[in-house]
Design a protein around this motif. Structure first.
Motif, short mmCIF file in Angstrom:
data_model
loop_
_atom_site.label_atom_id
_atom_site.label_comp_id
_atom_site.label_asym_id
_atom_site.label_seq_id
_atom_site.Cartn_x
_atom_site.Cartn_y
_atom_site.Cartn_z
N HIS A 1 -12.67 -2.42 2.53
CA HIS A 1 -11.25 -2.48 2.88
C HIS A 1 -10.95 -1.90 4.27
CE1 HIS A 1 -6.86 -1.74 1.35
NE2 HIS A 1 -6.89 -2.01 2.65
N HIS B 1 -7.39 -1.41 9.43
CA HIS B 1 -8.54 -2.23 9.05
C HIS B 1 -9.50 -2.22 10.23
CE1 HIS B 1 -6.37 -4.59 5.61
NE2 HIS B 1 -6.19 -3.28 5.52
N GLU C 1 0.81 -1.22 0.00
CA GLU C 1 0.00 0.00 0.00
C GLU C 1 0.85 1.28 0.00
OE1 GLU C 1 -2.45 -1.46 3.12
OE2 GLU C 1 -4.04 -2.07 1.76
N HIS D 1 -3.18 3.96 8.08
CA HIS D 1 -4.19 3.11 7.42
C HIS D 1 -4.47 1.91 8.32
CE1 HIS D 1 -6.30 0.44 4.88
NE2 HIS D 1 -5.27 -0.34 4.61
ZN LIG Z 1 -5.25 -2.27 3.84
#
Ligand SMILES: [Zn+2]
Length: 368
Positions: A177, A117, A101, A115
């Protein structure tokens, strides 16, 4: 890519900011409602260098081992422009590879990018009406909904497109996501993360108790054991969770770590046929969901699979029965499996090496 050993931190400020990001990463990575196993990533841009989490590394371990890779930001941006995946570049043996990513972090102009989840964010991000539902919850924040795109260049492109029209955007909900928040420094970004989490929070549904008699009978088979996390049983005892999971794959980590279909055994299957059914079901899965009874784990299940399964139960318990969901399309699932083949194997190897850490994280993952 700069070699970490060769790279000299240009100033005390530079060094301090990297330590600050590691500290933030360890904190965020230790929260199983935000990060499961090696997923999630953080980055900081300082003096033309992008420090980004390495592929397969766990954010939770940021204060115990090196998890960040320093890259020349200009080179990364050039790669993105040329459609070259950063993570696929060859790296010498034993050298850390940047996260898949990385491209997404590079195209965001903010210095710090987090970032995660987040199970709360994912519970909204899998809904077809997600953008409408979030309008009120995130009102006043500079947020955008990013349609599903595969990690790497495709996702970076979607984000570039979205922020081109609104460069001040610092909250992104990634469909199917997770969540991205940005800030000028670690403190600002982390503060925003907690604010967004507060607004996205959903109380998980209560679920029926597991049938310990049935599970204990199966746990007598070698290789199978009773889970030590009560919440996991919801996958078997909660009818809404089962219905959701029968619908397909909700997000990439699910298919990468847990497979395309849930190993779900109907109640009609007699306990005596348990082993036989599993062999017929394409090898031995890391876990089995017994309809109405609960969940049983294979002793070979990895820490990453376990953390992902707990995350999945957290998501389904936060998803309403009549919410219309967007599942990953067949081509999207195939793409995840093709791309993930390398990293999945690598994670498994890294996990074996870091067994002591895995145990700590398993304990952290025990939430109910
Ligand atoms: Zn991710």
């Amino acid at each position: 890519m700069k070699n970490a050993a060769q790279l000299k931190l240009s100033s005390t400020r530079h060094e301090r900011e990297v330590v600050c990001l590691c500290d933030l990463s360890a904190r965020v990575g230790s929260d199983p409602l935000l990060v499961q196993a090696s997923n999630g990533n953080t980055s900081i841009k300082i003096d033309g260098i992008l420090w980004i989490k390495a592929s397969g590394k766990w954010l939770a371990h940021a204060m115990q081992e090196q998890i960040l890779v320093p890259l020349e930001l200009a080179e990364v941006k050039e790669s993105v422009q040329c459609d070259m995946e950063i993570a696929s570049r060859s790296a010498p043996k034993n050298e850390l590879r940047p996260s898949i990513e990385t491209a997404m972090h590079a195209v965001l102009r903010h210095r710090v990018v987090i970032h995660v989840h987040s199970v709360n964010a994912i519970a909204w991000a899998i809904r077809l009406d997600g953008p409408d539902q979030l309008n009120e919850r995130l009102t006043g924040l500079r947020w955008q909904w990013i349609p599903y795109a595969a990690s790497g260049i495709p996702l970076a492109r979607e984000i570039e497109k979205a922020v081109a029209a609104a460069p001040e955007t610092d909250v992104l909900i990634l469909a199917n996501h997770g969540l991205v928040v940005c800030g000028r420094d670690c403190h600002t970004a982390e503060k925003l993360l907690w604010e967004v989490e507060r607004r996205l929070a959903i109380t998980p549904r209560r679920f029926p108790k597991p049938d310990t008699t049935v599970l204990a009978t199966i746990a007598r088979f070698s290789k199978w054991r009773f889970p030590d996390v009560h919440l996991l049983h919801a996958l078997g005892t909660d009818a809404i969770s089962r219905k959701i999971l029968r619908g397909g794959v909700l997000y990439p980590c699910q298919v990468m770590f847990l497979g395309q279909t849930m190993p779900l055994l109907p109640p009609a299957v007699a306990v005596s046929k348990f082993a036989e059914r599993l062999i017929a079901n394409d090898g031995t899965p890391p876990f089995v969901v017994l309809e109405r009874s609960g969940v049983i784990l294979n002793e070979k299940m990895t820490g990453a699979e376990r953390a992902t399964l707990i995350g999945l139960a957290q998501v389904t318990l936060r998803t309403e029965e009549f919410a219309r969901l967007r599942y990953l399309k067949r081509a999207e699932v195939t793409d995840v499996l093709n791309k993930g083949a390398y990293s999945y194997k690598k994670v498994a190897v890294l996990e074996q090496q870091a067994n002591a850490h895995v145990k700590v994280d398993n304990r952290n993952a025990c939430v109910s």
